[in-house]
Write a protein that holds these residues in place. Structure first.
Motif, PDB file in Angstrom:
ATOM      1  N   MET A 232       0.569  59.790   9.558  1.00  0.00           N
ATOM      2  CA  MET A 232      -0.639  60.275   8.917  1.00  0.00           C
ATOM      3  C   MET A 232      -0.307  60.578   7.458  1.00  0.00           C
ATOM      4  SD  MET A 232      -3.091  63.414  10.081  1.00  0.00           S
ATOM      5  CE  MET A 232      -2.210  64.799   9.416  1.00  0.00           C
ATOM      6  N   VAL A 233      -1.058  60.000   6.544  1.00  0.00           N
ATOM      7  CA  VAL A 233      -0.838  60.193   5.117  1.00  0.00           C
ATOM      8  C   VAL A 233      -1.788  61.280   4.610  1.00  0.00           C
ATOM      9  CG1 VAL A 233      -0.906  59.101   2.847  1.00  0.00           C
ATOM     10  CG2 VAL A 233      -0.154  57.793   4.831  1.00  0.00           C
ATOM     11  N   VAL A 234      -1.224  62.315   3.987  1.00  0.00           N
ATOM     12  CA  VAL A 234      -2.056  63.379   3.418  1.00  0.00           C
ATOM     13  C   VAL A 234      -1.683  63.652   1.962  1.00  0.00           C
ATOM     14  CG1 VAL A 234      -2.533  64.474   5.635  1.00  0.00           C
ATOM     15  CG2 VAL A 234      -0.552  65.209   4.304  1.00  0.00           C
ATOM     16  N   GLY A 235      -0.994  62.711   1.329  1.00  0.00           N
ATOM     17  CA  GLY A 235      -0.608  62.860  -0.061  1.00  0.00           C
ATOM     18  C   GLY A 235      -1.393  61.918  -0.959  1.00  0.00           C
ATOM     19  N   GLY A 236      -1.162  62.003  -2.237  1.00  0.00           N
ATOM     20  CA  GLY A 236      -1.829  61.126  -3.195  1.00  0.00           C
ATOM     21  C   GLY A 236      -3.335  61.318  -3.170  1.00  0.00           C
ATOM     22  N   LEU A 237      -4.065  60.217  -3.215  1.00  0.00           N
ATOM     23  CA  LEU A 237      -5.529  60.299  -3.200  1.00  0.00           C
ATOM     24  C   LEU A 237      -6.063  60.855  -1.888  1.00  0.00           C
ATOM     25  CD1 LEU A 237      -6.471  56.943  -4.958  1.00  0.00           C
ATOM     26  CD2 LEU A 237      -6.535  59.251  -5.906  1.00  0.00           C
ATOM     27  N   TYR A 238      -5.273  60.762  -0.818  1.00  0.00           N
ATOM     28  CA  TYR A 238      -5.697  61.278   0.483  1.00  0.00           C
ATOM     29  C   TYR A 238      -5.803  62.810   0.491  1.00  0.00           C
ATOM     30  CZ  TYR A 238      -5.032  56.596   2.248  1.00  0.00           C
ATOM     31  OH  TYR A 238      -5.128  55.230   2.455  1.00  0.00           O
ATOM     32  N   ARG A 239      -5.328  63.466  -0.562  1.00  0.00           N
ATOM     33  CA  ARG A 239      -5.508  64.914  -0.678  1.00  0.00           C
ATOM     34  C   ARG A 239      -6.934  65.266  -1.079  1.00  0.00           C
ATOM     35  NH1 ARG A 239      -1.474  67.109  -4.782  1.00  0.00           N
ATOM     36  NH2 ARG A 239      -2.390  65.394  -5.935  1.00  0.00           N
ATOM     37  N   TYR A 240      -7.669  64.278  -1.583  1.00  0.00           N
ATOM     38  CA  TYR A 240      -9.029  64.504  -2.081  1.00  0.00           C
ATOM     39  C   TYR A 240     -10.110  63.932  -1.161  1.00  0.00           C
ATOM     40  CZ  TYR A 240      -6.557  65.687  -6.333  1.00  0.00           C
ATOM     41  OH  TYR A 240      -5.714  66.265  -7.240  1.00  0.00           O
ATOM     42  N   VAL A 241      -9.818  62.834  -0.514  1.00  0.00           N
ATOM     43  CA  VAL A 241     -10.796  62.163   0.352  1.00  0.00           C
ATOM     44  C   VAL A 241     -10.030  61.398   1.432  1.00  0.00           C
ATOM     45  CG1 VAL A 241     -10.977  60.090  -1.087  1.00  0.00           C
ATOM     46  CG2 VAL A 241     -12.906  60.764   0.331  1.00  0.00           C
ATOM     47  N   ARG A 242     -10.576  61.371   2.661  1.00  0.00           N
ATOM     48  CA  ARG A 242      -9.846  60.739   3.768  1.00  0.00           C
ATOM     49  C   ARG A 242      -9.833  59.218   3.701  1.00  0.00           C
ATOM     50  NH1 ARG A 242     -13.039  64.136   7.080  1.00  0.00           N
ATOM     51  NH2 ARG A 242     -13.896  62.299   8.116  1.00  0.00           N
ATOM     52  N   ASN A 243     -10.783  58.623   3.007  1.00  0.00           N
ATOM     53  CA  ASN A 243     -10.892  57.159   2.976  1.00  0.00           C
ATOM     54  C   ASN A 243     -10.911  56.618   1.544  1.00  0.00           C
ATOM     55  OD1 ASN A 243     -11.295  56.810   5.915  1.00  0.00           O
ATOM     56  ND2 ASN A 243     -13.132  58.012   5.514  1.00  0.00           N
TER      57      ASN A 243
ATOM     58  N   MET B 181      -9.339  54.188  -0.002  1.00  0.00           N
ATOM     59  CA  MET B 181      -9.349  52.733  -0.213  1.00  0.00           C
ATOM     60  C   MET B 181     -10.744  52.161   0.011  1.00  0.00           C
ATOM     61  SD  MET B 181      -5.638  51.368   1.057  1.00  0.00           S
ATOM     62  CE  MET B 181      -5.887  51.706   2.767  1.00  0.00           C
ATOM     63  N   TYR B 182     -11.406  52.598   1.059  1.00  0.00           N
ATOM     64  CA  TYR B 182     -12.764  52.120   1.305  1.00  0.00           C
ATOM     65  C   TYR B 182     -13.704  52.612   0.207  1.00  0.00           C
ATOM     66  CZ  TYR B 182     -10.970  51.259   6.013  1.00  0.00           C
ATOM     67  OH  TYR B 182     -10.231  50.830   7.081  1.00  0.00           O
ATOM     68  N   LEU B 183     -13.542  53.848  -0.191  1.00  0.00           N
ATOM     69  CA  LEU B 183     -14.376  54.407  -1.254  1.00  0.00           C
ATOM     70  C   LEU B 183     -14.168  53.642  -2.558  1.00  0.00           C
ATOM     71  CD1 LEU B 183     -16.394  56.678  -1.689  1.00  0.00           C
ATOM     72  CD2 LEU B 183     -14.501  58.134  -2.372  1.00  0.00           C
ATOM     73  N   GLY B 184     -12.934  53.273  -2.866  1.00  0.00           N
ATOM     74  CA  GLY B 184     -12.646  52.472  -4.055  1.00  0.00           C
ATOM     75  C   GLY B 184     -13.293  51.099  -3.996  1.00  0.00           C
ATOM     76  N   LEU B 185     -13.294  50.501  -2.815  1.00  0.00           N
ATOM     77  CA  LEU B 185     -13.942  49.198  -2.640  1.00  0.00           C
ATOM     78  C   LEU B 185     -15.439  49.306  -2.915  1.00  0.00           C
ATOM     79  CD1 LEU B 185     -13.825  46.246  -1.636  1.00  0.00           C
ATOM     80  CD2 LEU B 185     -14.165  47.156   0.657  1.00  0.00           C
ATOM     81  N   PHE B 186     -16.088  50.324  -2.341  1.00  0.00           N
ATOM     82  CA  PHE B 186     -17.521  50.517  -2.575  1.00  0.00           C
ATOM     83  C   PHE B 186     -17.801  50.807  -4.051  1.00  0.00           C
ATOM     84  CE2 PHE B 186     -17.523  52.070   1.991  1.00  0.00           C
ATOM     85  CZ  PHE B 186     -17.878  50.837   2.492  1.00  0.00           C
ATOM     86  N   ALA B 187     -16.957  51.625  -4.674  1.00  0.00           N
ATOM     87  CA  ALA B 187     -17.142  51.952  -6.091  1.00  0.00           C
ATOM     88  C   ALA B 187     -17.024  50.697  -6.963  1.00  0.00           C
ATOM     89  CB  ALA B 187     -16.127  53.001  -6.530  1.00  0.00           C
TER      90      ALA B 187
ATOM     91  N   VAL C  13     -10.713  67.995   4.495  1.00  0.00           N
ATOM     92  CA  VAL C  13     -10.871  66.897   3.531  1.00  0.00           C
ATOM     93  C   VAL C  13     -12.051  66.027   3.945  1.00  0.00           C
ATOM     94  CG1 VAL C  13      -9.757  64.895   2.465  1.00  0.00           C
ATOM     95  CG2 VAL C  13      -8.407  66.920   3.040  1.00  0.00           C
ATOM     96  N   PRO C  14     -13.046  65.872   3.063  1.00  0.00           N
ATOM     97  CA  PRO C  14     -14.206  65.035   3.402  1.00  0.00           C
ATOM     98  C   PRO C  14     -13.829  63.562   3.571  1.00  0.00           C
ATOM     99  CG  PRO C  14     -14.572  66.275   1.357  1.00  0.00           C
ATOM    100  CD  PRO C  14     -13.148  66.474   1.746  1.00  0.00           C
ATOM    101  N   GLY C  15     -14.617  62.868   4.356  1.00  0.00           N
ATOM    102  CA  GLY C  15     -14.343  61.461   4.608  1.00  0.00           C
ATOM    103  C   GLY C  15     -14.779  60.548   3.482  1.00  0.00           C
ATOM    104  N   TRP C  16     -15.911  60.857   2.833  1.00  0.00           N
ATOM    105  CA  TRP C  16     -16.491  59.897   1.899  1.00  0.00           C
ATOM    106  C   TRP C  16     -16.812  60.467   0.529  1.00  0.00           C
ATOM    107  CZ3 TRP C  16     -15.707  55.272   3.648  1.00  0.00           C
ATOM    108  CH2 TRP C  16     -15.611  55.080   5.029  1.00  0.00           C
ATOM    109  N   TRP C  17     -16.812  61.762   0.361  1.00  0.00           N
ATOM    110  CA  TRP C  17     -17.117  62.360  -0.943  1.00  0.00           C
ATOM    111  C   TRP C  17     -15.924  63.204  -1.347  1.00  0.00           C
ATOM    112  CZ3 TRP C  17     -20.858  61.019  -4.099  1.00  0.00           C
ATOM    113  CH2 TRP C  17     -21.099  61.798  -5.210  1.00  0.00           C
ATOM    114  N   PRO C  18     -15.203  62.844  -2.408  1.00  0.00           N
ATOM    115  CA  PRO C  18     -13.957  63.551  -2.763  1.00  0.00           C
ATOM    116  C   PRO C  18     -14.174  65.039  -3.049  1.00  0.00           C
ATOM    117  CG  PRO C  18     -14.171  61.516  -4.011  1.00  0.00           C
ATOM    118  CD  PRO C  18     -15.477  61.729  -3.307  1.00  0.00           C
TER     119      PRO C  18
END
Length: 84
Positions: free
Chosen positions: A1-12, A14-20, A72-77
């Motif tokens: 389970m990764v909880v570092g880096g960007l995962y400290r702000y939002v659970r997903n 990579m998917y959020l970056g794709l949508f953005a 940590v929210p899933g979709w909104w940092p």
């Protein structure tokens, strides 16, 4: 389970970056169809996260994942990073 880096702000992140990226392209090119594409693309991605990824993480990491999921929210940092 990764909880570092960007995962400290939002659970997903990579998917959020794709949508953005797709929404950003829609804005740059002024193409509303890209927004439709982003919405259509969101359906299988969200279903995959809800029906496969999250249950698997629950089984693998139990209470640790539940604490992380609650904080940590899933979709909104979140504004401040998660600190386990």
């Amino acid at each position: 389970m990764v909880v570092g880096g960007l995962y400290r702000y939002v659970r997903n992140p990579m998917y959020l970056g794709l949508f953005a990226a797709v929404v950003g392209q829609a804005m740059v090119f002024g193409n509303g169809w890209l927004l439709v594409y982003a919405a259509v693309m969101a359906v299988p991605v969200v279903l995959f996260v809800r029906l496969y990824e999250e249950p698997r993480l629950r089984r693998s990491f139990g209470a640790d994942y539940e604490r992380y999921r609650a904080a940590v929210p899933g979709w909104w940092p979140r504004v401040r990073p998660y600190r386990p």
